[in-house]
Design a protein around this motif. Sequence first.
Motif, PDB file in Angstrom:
ATOM      1  N   ASP A  47       0.234 -10.017   0.093  1.00 43.00           N
ATOM      2  CA  ASP A  47       1.688  -9.859   0.662  1.00 43.00           C
ATOM      3  C   ASP A  47       2.453 -11.035   0.489  1.00 43.00           C
ATOM      4  O   ASP A  47       3.537 -10.788   0.472  1.00 43.00           O
ATOM      5  N   GLU A  48       1.738 -12.157   0.887  1.00 42.18           N
ATOM      6  CA  GLU A  48       2.598 -13.210   1.220  1.00 42.18           C
ATOM      7  C   GLU A  48       3.254 -13.690   0.032  1.00 42.18           C
ATOM      8  O   GLU A  48       4.360 -14.176  -0.274  1.00 42.18           O
ATOM      9  N   ARG A  51       6.066 -11.487  -1.061  1.00 42.53           N
ATOM     10  CA  ARG A  51       7.319 -12.008  -0.187  1.00 42.53           C
ATOM     11  C   ARG A  51       7.913 -13.000  -0.975  1.00 42.53           C
ATOM     12  O   ARG A  51       8.916 -13.141  -1.253  1.00 42.53           O
ATOM     13  N   SER A  60      12.412  -4.773  -3.523  1.00 40.26           N
ATOM     14  CA  SER A  60      13.318  -5.106  -2.411  1.00 40.26           C
ATOM     15  C   SER A  60      13.964  -3.925  -1.846  1.00 40.26           C
ATOM     16  O   SER A  60      13.789  -3.747  -0.551  1.00 40.26           O
ATOM     17  N   ARG A  63      11.125  -1.944   0.030  1.00 38.53           N
ATOM     18  CA  ARG A  63      10.781  -2.560   1.399  1.00 38.53           C
ATOM     19  C   ARG A  63      11.858  -2.457   2.495  1.00 38.53           C
ATOM     20  O   ARG A  63      11.515  -2.305   3.505  1.00 38.53           O
TER      21      ARG A  63
END
Length: 92
Positions: A47-48, A51, A60, A63
């Motif tokens: 996940d990091e 991002r 994007s 999200r």
Amino acid sequence: MADWGAMLRAAVAMGISPEAFWRLSLKEWRMLTVSAGAASMRRRELDEMMRAWPDDRRLSIRRAGRRAREGGGSGGGAGGVAGARRACGVLD
């Protein structure tokens, strides 16, 4: 910084020619050198990374839509794809 000399020496010790070493992808090199019991990437790490380096704008938008549905997005309170598109500045 990678120690290319040490990596090349390790490849040669495994019977891989220098030419073949330089053609290996990073994924192939890791498959050859990481032990079978090594830990894989955790979901949090994935996940990091996602991002930090998103694949494309659609990611994007998804999200932003999720944030809007959860009440944390901007978009005038509208959730879903329409709110996500507004939050990302995408106009139809």
